[in-house]
Motif scaffolding. Structure first.
Motif, PDB file in Angstrom:
ATOM      1  N   GLY A   1       5.125   6.369  -9.296  1.00 40.22           N
ATOM      2  CA  GLY A   1       5.374   7.600  -9.996  1.00 40.22           C
ATOM      3  C   GLY A   1       4.150   7.967 -10.554  1.00 40.22           C
ATOM      4  N   PRO A   2       3.803   9.317 -10.842  1.00 38.02           N
ATOM      5  CA  PRO A   2       2.533   9.667 -11.181  1.00 38.02           C
ATOM      6  C   PRO A   2       1.517   9.066 -12.191  1.00 38.02           C
ATOM      7  CG  PRO A   2       4.240  11.788 -11.367  1.00 38.02           C
ATOM      8  CD  PRO A   2       5.079  10.221 -11.204  1.00 38.02           C
ATOM      9  N   LYS A   3       2.398   8.832 -13.300  1.00 44.69           N
ATOM     10  CA  LYS A   3       1.603   8.076 -14.146  1.00 44.69           C
ATOM     11  C   LYS A   3       1.146   6.648 -13.730  1.00 44.69           C
ATOM     12  CE  LYS A   3       1.814  11.231 -17.044  1.00 44.69           C
ATOM     13  NZ  LYS A   3       0.402  12.326 -17.151  1.00 44.69           N
ATOM     14  N   GLY A   4       2.231   5.876 -13.005  1.00 41.32           N
ATOM     15  CA  GLY A   4       1.895   4.418 -12.443  1.00 41.32           C
ATOM     16  C   GLY A   4       0.716   4.708 -11.419  1.00 41.32           C
ATOM     17  N   HIS A   5       1.063   5.568 -10.878  1.00 44.12           N
ATOM     18  CA  HIS A   5      -0.170   5.838  -9.346  1.00 44.12           C
ATOM     19  C   HIS A   5      -1.569   5.972  -9.942  1.00 44.12           C
ATOM     20  CE1 HIS A   5       0.008   7.491  -4.977  1.00 44.12           C
ATOM     21  NE2 HIS A   5      -1.438   7.021  -5.710  1.00 44.12           N
ATOM     22  N   ARG A   6      -1.457   6.773 -11.087  1.00 45.30           N
ATOM     23  CA  ARG A   6      -2.743   7.144 -11.571  1.00 45.30           C
ATOM     24  C   ARG A   6      -3.335   5.821 -12.547  1.00 45.30           C
ATOM     25  NH1 ARG A   6      -4.312  12.675 -15.061  1.00 45.30           N
ATOM     26  NH2 ARG A   6      -6.505  11.989 -15.970  1.00 45.30           N
ATOM     27  N   ARG A   7      -2.647   5.153 -12.999  1.00 44.07           N
ATOM     28  CA  ARG A   7      -2.925   3.817 -13.683  1.00 44.07           C
ATOM     29  C   ARG A   7      -3.423   2.910 -12.673  1.00 44.07           C
ATOM     30  NH1 ARG A   7      -1.847   1.410 -18.465  1.00 44.07           N
ATOM     31  NH2 ARG A   7      -1.497   3.461 -19.334  1.00 44.07           N
TER      32      ARG A   7
ATOM     33  N   PRO B   1       0.738  -1.164   0.064  1.00 44.94           N
ATOM     34  CA  PRO B   1       0.021  -0.225  -0.065  1.00 44.94           C
ATOM     35  C   PRO B   1       0.640   1.160   0.190  1.00 44.94           C
ATOM     36  CG  PRO B   1      -0.806  -1.544   1.676  1.00 44.94           C
ATOM     37  CD  PRO B   1       0.332  -2.024   1.049  1.00 44.94           C
ATOM     38  N   THR B   2       2.381   1.250   0.288  1.00 43.05           N
ATOM     39  CA  THR B   2       2.958   2.472   0.460  1.00 43.05           C
ATOM     40  C   THR B   2       3.758   2.465  -0.584  1.00 43.05           C
ATOM     41  OG1 THR B   2       4.515   1.424   1.861  1.00 43.05           O
ATOM     42  CG2 THR B   2       2.987   2.624   2.891  1.00 43.05           C
ATOM     43  N   VAL B   3       3.770   1.602  -1.846  1.00 43.63           N
ATOM     44  CA  VAL B   3       4.731   1.707  -2.693  1.00 43.63           C
ATOM     45  C   VAL B   3       4.519   2.984  -3.742  1.00 43.63           C
ATOM     46  CG1 VAL B   3       3.029   0.481  -4.376  1.00 43.63           C
ATOM     47  CG2 VAL B   3       5.598   0.206  -4.771  1.00 43.63           C
ATOM     48  N   LEU B   4       5.736   3.596  -4.286  1.00 44.02           N
ATOM     49  CA  LEU B   4       5.592   4.468  -4.975  1.00 44.02           C
ATOM     50  C   LEU B   4       5.948   4.215  -6.387  1.00 44.02           C
ATOM     51  CD1 LEU B   4       8.058   7.026  -3.047  1.00 44.02           C
ATOM     52  CD2 LEU B   4       5.358   6.938  -3.091  1.00 44.02           C
TER      53      LEU B   4
ATOM     54  N   ASP C   1       1.813  12.099  -5.996  1.00 42.63           N
ATOM     55  CA  ASP C   1       2.809  11.111  -6.243  1.00 42.63           C
ATOM     56  C   ASP C   1       3.074  10.624  -4.711  1.00 42.63           C
ATOM     57  OD1 ASP C   1       4.659   9.235  -7.203  1.00 42.63           O
ATOM     58  OD2 ASP C   1       6.335  10.319  -6.802  1.00 42.63           O
ATOM     59  N   THR C   2       2.866  11.723  -3.649  1.00 40.66           N
ATOM     60  CA  THR C   2       3.276  11.211  -2.380  1.00 40.66           C
ATOM     61  C   THR C   2       1.969  10.688  -1.567  1.00 40.66           C
ATOM     62  OG1 THR C   2       2.654  13.571  -1.599  1.00 40.66           O
ATOM     63  CG2 THR C   2       4.634  13.285  -2.281  1.00 40.66           C
ATOM     64  N   ILE C   3       0.903  10.480  -2.438  1.00 38.68           N
ATOM     65  CA  ILE C   3      -0.200   9.870  -1.713  1.00 38.68           C
ATOM     66  C   ILE C   3      -0.319   8.508  -1.555  1.00 38.68           C
ATOM     67  CG2 ILE C   3      -2.646   9.432  -1.656  1.00 38.68           C
ATOM     68  CD1 ILE C   3      -2.911  12.465  -3.051  1.00 38.68           C
ATOM     69  N   ASP C   4      -0.079   7.733  -0.389  1.00 37.77           N
ATOM     70  CA  ASP C   4      -0.285   6.083  -0.403  1.00 37.77           C
ATOM     71  C   ASP C   4      -1.520   5.757  -0.753  1.00 37.77           C
ATOM     72  OD1 ASP C   4      -1.972   6.062   1.737  1.00 37.77           O
ATOM     73  OD2 ASP C   4      -0.232   6.160   3.251  1.00 37.77           O
TER      74      ASP C   4
ATOM     75  N   LYS D   1      -6.261   4.183   1.382  1.00 33.81           N
ATOM     76  CA  LYS D   1      -7.727   4.325   1.424  1.00 33.81           C
ATOM     77  C   LYS D   1      -8.177   3.682   0.189  1.00 33.81           C
ATOM     78  CE  LYS D   1      -7.837   9.098   3.373  1.00 33.81           C
ATOM     79  NZ  LYS D   1      -8.246  10.473   3.033  1.00 33.81           N
ATOM     80  N   MET D   2      -7.621   3.333  -1.062  1.00 34.76           N
ATOM     81  CA  MET D   2      -7.974   2.726  -1.931  1.00 34.76           C
ATOM     82  C   MET D   2      -7.944   1.080  -1.692  1.00 34.76           C
ATOM     83  SD  MET D   2      -9.375   3.210  -4.985  1.00 34.76           S
ATOM     84  CE  MET D   2      -9.033   4.889  -5.850  1.00 34.76           C
ATOM     85  N   VAL D   3      -6.898   0.830  -1.072  1.00 36.98           N
ATOM     86  CA  VAL D   3      -6.731  -0.584  -0.678  1.00 36.98           C
ATOM     87  C   VAL D   3      -7.945  -1.012   0.356  1.00 36.98           C
ATOM     88  CG1 VAL D   3      -5.278  -2.251   0.543  1.00 36.98           C
ATOM     89  CG2 VAL D   3      -4.448  -0.647  -1.218  1.00 36.98           C
ATOM     90  N   ASN D   4      -8.287  -0.411   1.411  1.00 39.57           N
ATOM     91  CA  ASN D   4      -9.368  -0.643   2.058  1.00 39.57           C
ATOM     92  C   ASN D   4     -10.630  -0.736   1.467  1.00 39.57           C
ATOM     93  OD1 ASN D   4      -7.526  -0.346   4.677  1.00 39.57           O
ATOM     94  ND2 ASN D   4      -8.180   1.640   4.840  1.00 39.57           N
ATOM     95  N   LEU D   5     -11.015   0.058   0.333  1.00 43.32           N
ATOM     96  CA  LEU D   5     -12.140  -0.124  -0.446  1.00 43.32           C
ATOM     97  C   LEU D   5     -11.980  -1.446  -1.286  1.00 43.32           C
ATOM     98  CD1 LEU D   5     -13.052   3.429  -2.150  1.00 43.32           C
ATOM     99  CD2 LEU D   5     -14.371   2.077  -0.510  1.00 43.32           C
TER     100      LEU D   5
END
Length: 715
Positions: A405-411, A400-403, A571-574, A577-581
């Motif tokens: 990058g902006p594009k990978g995070h968004r995807r 859940p805390t993996v970074l 990019d700094t957001i873990d 919250k999404m994993v809990n959903l």
């Protein structure tokens, strides 16, 4: 600029086109909205002024449902003679396609319905421009707007600022358009033709299907051109691997999209045609690429939910196809034999295999499911296809805390929204299947209740016929005794045997009694089954609430995604919250599956029992019919025997013996142990009293025949 000219009031700026600003104006008198595009005078070159005048001229000559419609400029808003011309256009209240694609629910592409409408409309508009020797050269989501007409969304191309009129096969050298959607030849200033619109249209359609552009989006132009030029003619997408050390090409659409399988396969082939690197090969085919696109968008598809696996089966349908043809395809794909396929529609009606398959195809502008597949007999629950999480979603679930990058995070978050949305859709379909099965069970139950009523009537009539038959025998026996007392001729072996035979029949004719008991048992069974059906009609506890809960998770995921893409430093957001959903969605989904499948299994088991008891009741009614026919035949033959005695008293010995012998032989199952009766009547004439008695008996027998031919009189 003033805010009002006459009845026209300025409302807001809508955006900027190739050469000017577009603003919205409202007429207070007519309640009409129009969009006005004005050329920007500052820093405007002579070349741009020429292009602007060309756009105004082109727009005034074009007329197509999927091209923005030019309108006369109101006199109050007309430019001064020294100013460039203005362009008045219809106002499209739906905004542009870019805004639609940026909505959280469209993060991985539009719905199938929307893709069909958009691809068909925009493809038709580009084809229209090409037929008028016009190349758009700047096709992109920002230049496509939405307008609702008669409840249907129309997609319209705007901003012909870069459009150029070309002669047939002519080439152009000017570098125009938006870099992200430009055809490859424009990067190296090669001459180009209308094939540049093929590439741009392919890129736009791919983005609408998947939510992102096909080839290395956001890569600098020089690097983009160097890497993408390595693609094969059939490749329709390219992406970097995780460490960006290698470009991975693909000829397929990604699995995370909203198209059914047949439509996705057709679009893949069409995109391979439109996204070829070489301009001369691009869009070329034995058939016009726009005609192919229209055929794809109007493709008729039948979608069937395989309830056992909770998976969707989709097949293209031709006009001549029947449901039986589709059942053969289902058998091949699912290994469910045709004779075990139980297909019902949304109203719960069993589908006839000979019906045309087109009847059950959803409107290609609709996504409603219309056919549900159950396996005949006992239901077997199997593991659902596509049960695993998408790869990026699986990554954030494990870390859940993996970074990324902006594009990978968004995807990863986009795929999460897609996955939760699909779960809600999948179980909505399962609820529809549950409702269809419930309706089918209720229809079967109604049929059984009608059968029960019919059986009760038949039982009553059979009992009445049996009683009447026994009473008739008793009457015959009494009359026969009286005749024996008054006639020495009848007091012989033949007369005595007649009386003995009738007496034995009255005692031993018990077959209708056992049949009646069997019928009563079936009637009681149907009554018990009706009580069970009434119990099953109640919705399983909590299922509706759970489906709503899945929809809540979907809305929460969309809001989280929207918050993420608008965050200052996403990019700094873990991913917590999404994993809990995701975890909560898993739990609710599994609970819902278990509850619904248990209830569906009970419904199907009930239907199996219903079919068994219905078949038993049909056999019972058949046996009742045979029993009544036997009774009727016995009455008729006995009556014919008596008539033959009256008509031919001198032949009574032979006739009586033959008739009664036939009567006994007709009922081997009812009195198999009776001996053959040989009537040996040795007298030639009856006494007057015997004749009178026989006539009385015949009169009574005639009444009995009327009774048996009209069973309703027994009521």
């Amino acid at each position: 600029m003033s805010d009002q000219y006459g009845h026209w009031v300025f409302k807001k700026n809508l955006g900027r086109g190739g050469f000017g600003v577009v603003s919205l104006w409202f007429n207070e008198e007519t309640q009409e909205n129009i969009a006005i595009k004005e050329c920007q005078l500052h820093n405007t070159s002579d070349k741009m002024r020429t292009w602007w005048k060309a756009e105004v001229d082109i727009m005034g000559r074009l007329e197509h449902d999927n091209l923005i419609r030019a309108l006369p400029v109101p006199p109050e808003l007309a430019p001064e003679p020294s100013q460039p011309p203005k362009l008045a256009m219809e106002f499209c209240e739906g905004g542009d396609l870019r805004k639609v694609l940026n909505l959280p629910q469209n993060c991985l592409g539009l719905s199938e319905k929307e893709i069909r409408q958009l691809a068909s409309g925009i493809g038709s508009a580009i084809n229209y421009l090409h037929k008028h020797r016009i190349t758009h050269r700047d096709l992109k989501p920002e230049n496509i707007v939405l307008k609702t007409v008669a409840g249907r969304t129309l997609y319209k191309i705007i901003d012909l600022g870069y459009a150029k009129e070309l002669d047939i096969n002519s080439l152009c050298n000017s570098f125009v358009g938006t870099v992200k959607y430009l055809a490859p030849e424009l990067f190296i200033s090669k001459p180009y033709s209308k094939a540049v619109d093929y590439w741009s249209l392919g890129v736009v359609v791919y983005e609408c299907i998947t939510g992102y552009r096909p080839f290395l989006p956001d890569t600098p132009p020089v690097e983009w051109h160097r890497e993408v030029s390595k693609k094969s003619p059939e490749d329709i997408s390219a992406r970097y691997n995780n460490d960006k050390s290698q470009v991975i090409f693909s000829k397929k659409l990604p699995a995370s999209n909203h198209l059914c399988k047949p439509l996705a396969e057709h679009f893949e082939l069409w995109l391979q045609l439109m996204l070829r690197w070489e301009p001369k090969a691009r869009g070329s085919s034995r058939f016009n690429c726009f005609e192919i696109l229209e055929q794809i968008c109007s493709l008729q598809v039948i979608s069937i939910l395989n309830v056992e696996k909770n998976s969707l089966l989709s097949y293209p349908v031709k006009k001549e196809d029947s449901i039986r043809d589709i059942m053969q395809l289902v058998s091949t794909q699912t290994e469910i034999p045709e004779d075990e396929q139980f297909l019902i529609d949304t109203a719960g009606f069993r589908i006839d295999p000979e019906e045309p398959a087109l009847k059950f195809c959803s409107d290609h502008l609709s996504e409603e499911l219309s056919v549900f597949l159950f396996r005949a007999g006992m239901m077997e629950i199997q593991e659902r296809d596509n049960y695993n999480l998408p790869s990026n979603v699986n990554t954030i679930v494990k870390q859940p805390t993996v970074l990324l990058g902006p594009k990978g995070h968004r995807r990863a978050w986009a795929e999460t929204v897609y996955w939760i949305t699909e779960e809600a859709k999948i179980y909505h379909r399962l609820m529809l299947a549950h409702g269809a099965a419930l309706l089918n069970m209720m229809q079967d139950n109604s049929k059984l209740l009608r059968q029960k009523s019919k059986m009760e009537t038949e039982i009553f009539q059979l009992v009445a016929c049996q009683e009447f038959f026994k009473n008739s025998l008793e009457f015959d026996i009494n009359k026969c005794k009286e005749s024996l007392e008054f006639s020495t001729h009848l007091n012989s072996v033949g007369g005595q045997r007649i009386m003995e035979t009738w007496t034995e029949l009255s005692i031993r004719f018990n077959a209708p009694h056992s049949l009646v008991e069997r019928g009563k048992s079936l009637v009681e069974g149907i009554a018990d089954m009706n009580a069970a059906v009434l119990s099953l009609q109640r919705r399983p506890d909590g299922t509706h609430m759970q489906v709503n809960k899945l929809k809540e998770f979907e809305e929460k995921a969309k809001k989280l995604y929207d918050w993420f893409i608008h965050a200052n430093d996403p990019d700094t957001i873990d991913h917590t919250k999404m994993v809990n959903l995701i975890a909560m969605c898993f739990c609710q989904r599994d609970e819902l599956t278990k509850t619904l499948y248990n209830h569906i299994r009970n419904i199907r088991d009930q239907q199996t029992e219903s079919e068994t008891i219905f078949n038993a009741s049909e056999q019972f009614l058949h046996d009742v019919k045979e029993a009544r026919e036997q009774l009727s035949t016995l009455q008729r033959q006995r009556q014919e025997t008596l008539w033959s005695i009256i008509r031919n008293p001198h032949q009574q010995q032979q006739t009586s013996a033959g008739e009664l012998d036939n009567t006994i032989q007709y009922l081997p199952s009812l009195s198999s142990n009776l001996e053959s009766v040989q009537l040996l009547m040795d007298c030639r004439e009856y006494s007057q009293k015997t004749t009178t008695m026989l006539k009385d008996m015949l009169k009574e027998q005639e009444q009995s025949m009327v009774y048996f031919s009209s069973p309703e009189n027994n009521k």
